[in-house]
Design an enzyme around this catalytic site. Structure first.
Site, PDB file in Angstrom:
ATOM      1  N   LYS A 270       0.852  -1.187   0.000  1.00 19.59           N
ATOM      2  CA  LYS A 270       0.000   0.000   0.000  1.00 19.59           C
ATOM      3  C   LYS A 270       0.888   1.238   0.000  1.00 19.59           C
ATOM      4  CE  LYS A 270      -3.559  -2.430   2.658  1.00 19.59           C
ATOM      5  NZ  LYS A 270      -4.301  -2.520   3.933  1.00 19.59           N
TER       6      LYS A 270
ATOM      7  N   SER B 181      -6.757  -5.224   7.036  1.00 21.33           N
ATOM      8  CA  SER B 181      -6.166  -6.557   7.207  1.00 21.33           C
ATOM      9  C   SER B 181      -4.847  -6.493   7.967  1.00 21.33           C
ATOM     10  CB  SER B 181      -5.928  -7.198   5.836  1.00 21.33           C
ATOM     11  OG  SER B 181      -5.300  -6.272   4.948  1.00 21.33           O
TER      12      SER B 181
ATOM     13  N   LYS C 235      -5.086   6.188   3.758  1.00 21.61           N
ATOM     14  CA  LYS C 235      -5.539   5.916   5.125  1.00 21.61           C
ATOM     15  C   LYS C 235      -4.354   5.863   6.081  1.00 21.61           C
ATOM     16  CE  LYS C 235      -4.077   1.528   5.084  1.00 21.61           C
ATOM     17  NZ  LYS C 235      -3.249   0.793   6.078  1.00 21.61           N
TER      18      LYS C 235
ATOM     19  N   THR D 261      -6.984   1.202  10.693  1.00 27.57           N
ATOM     20  CA  THR D 261      -5.660   1.757  10.989  1.00 27.57           C
ATOM     21  C   THR D 261      -5.718   2.970  11.908  1.00 27.57           C
ATOM     22  OG1 THR D 261      -5.767   2.936   8.881  1.00 27.57           O
ATOM     23  CG2 THR D 261      -4.508   0.915   8.914  1.00 27.57           C
TER      24      THR D 261
ATOM     25  N   GLU E 242       4.412   3.084   6.399  1.00 23.31           N
ATOM     26  CA  GLU E 242       4.248   3.631   5.049  1.00 23.31           C
ATOM     27  C   GLU E 242       3.650   5.036   5.060  1.00 23.31           C
ATOM     28  OE1 GLU E 242       5.221   2.530   2.217  1.00 23.31           O
ATOM     29  OE2 GLU E 242       5.475   0.363   2.333  1.00 23.31           O
TER      30      GLU E 242
END
Length: 333
Positions: free
Chosen positions: A108, A138, A191, A248, A281
């Site tokens: 991602k 996930s 996100k 998240t 990330e």
């Protein structure tokens, strides 16, 4: 479900969880990892204590640090390397890919240098194959533990998306398909920025009201940028948008949220990242998202504020006050 010969490229937590899922589904699966200790642990003890501690992996999964070996005869490849190294990792194995192989990317992010989405990075580094984006709420440790999970496989090639859906799906792992690759990928990348911002609020000791406001307005920003780049608005109301955002921003397992909490508590970005084995990330995505928004002329106040806190030394409380003092407007503007 017909069985596939599969390779998962990237031995971190998410790559390991996906490889374990594919192997448990009956596919002959090899996990490629550059770390020798990861390969040894997967092959001899059926675990990955470095990145996925506590998860018992199926003995059917094998690992290798030889890219040619991992990709030999595969029909499906899943890339799960961090976004900043994805391009060279894919390129290093491109010559070993069978002509018929379907490629998928579970990373991602947005490539900082080019502003490319991860499917575009893979397609550029290994041309001639359909590329499927896999994204959604996930946490790797919960997937490995068999917790019920739902994600999205997105590709303009419906057959490729369906192949990934079929290969990964299990009673505890449900995969939906989509053709909105841009929306699914941007949801998964943006996100992470919102999780950083939410963590900053939590680190400051703020309550549920500000968290709810940030997540809701953050989703509006994600949707605004996505639509400007050709995505469909409704994708951001789905698993890869709202679903992943909720996970998240609220889950204690979120690396991005944890970095934000440390910054809210007074650490510098460098201090918050020090000693972390896994990549957050959202730090890279904050830079990429701001650059994308500047390029297409889209206003993203929360992402801008997060960028100023991370990279320009803006005090978090001051940035929050500036957000709250913005010109009043209609909610749907």
């Amino acid at each position: 479900m017909s069985t596939q010969r599969c390779a998962v490229i990237g031995g971190g937590a998410w790559g390991t969880a996906i490889a374990d899922r594919l192997a448990r589904n009956g596919h002959t699966t090899t996990l490629w990892a550059r770390e020798a200790d990861v390969v040894e642990a997967v092959n001899t003890r059926h675990e990955n204590p470095r990145f996925l501690a506590g998860a018992a992996l199926t003995p059917a999964l094998r690992a290798s640090s030889d890219m040619a070996d991992a990709l030999d005869g595969v029909g499906l490849v899943v890339y799960a390397a961090p976004s900043h190294v994805l391009r060279p990792v894919v390129a290093s194995g491109a010559s070993f890919l069978p002509a018929h192989a379907v490629l998928s990317v579970a990373t991602k992010g947005i490539e900082r240098e080019t502003m490319a989405l991860m499917t575009d990075v893979v397609a550029s580094a290994a041309p001639g194959h359909p590329v499927v984006a896999v994204s959604g709420p996930s946490f790797a440790v919960e997937v490995a533990a068999g917790q019920p999970t739902a994600v999205v496989a997105a590709c303009a090639d419906a057959d490729a998306a369906t192949l990934v859906q079929s290969a990964m799906s299990a009673p505890e792992f449900r995969v939906y398909t989509s053709d909105d690759v841009t929306g699914v990928e941007l949801g998964g990348a943006l996100k992470n920025v919102m999780a950083l911002a939410t963590g900053i609020l939590d680190g400051l000791g703020m309550g549920y009201n500000p968290r709810a406001a940030l997540m809701t307005r953050g989703l509006a920003e994600m949707t605004r940028l996505g639509v400007a780049l050709g995505a469909r608005a409704e994708t951001f109301a789905g698993l890869a948008g709202l679903g992943d955002l909720v996970l998240t921003c609220t889950g204690a397992l979120s690396r991005n949220r944890a970095v934000g909490v440390a910054i809210g508590e007074g650490q510098t970005l460098e201090e918050a990242l020090a000693g972390k084995e896994s990549v957050a990330e959202g730090v890279l995505n904050t830079q990429s998202a701001k650059a994308l928004a500047d390029r297409v002329g889209v206003e993203l106040p929360i992402i801008d504020a997060t960028y100023r806190i991370l990279f320009e030394g803006r005090a978090p409380r001051a940035a929050i006050s500036e957000l709250m003092a913005r010109e009043l407007r209609a909610e749907r503007d």
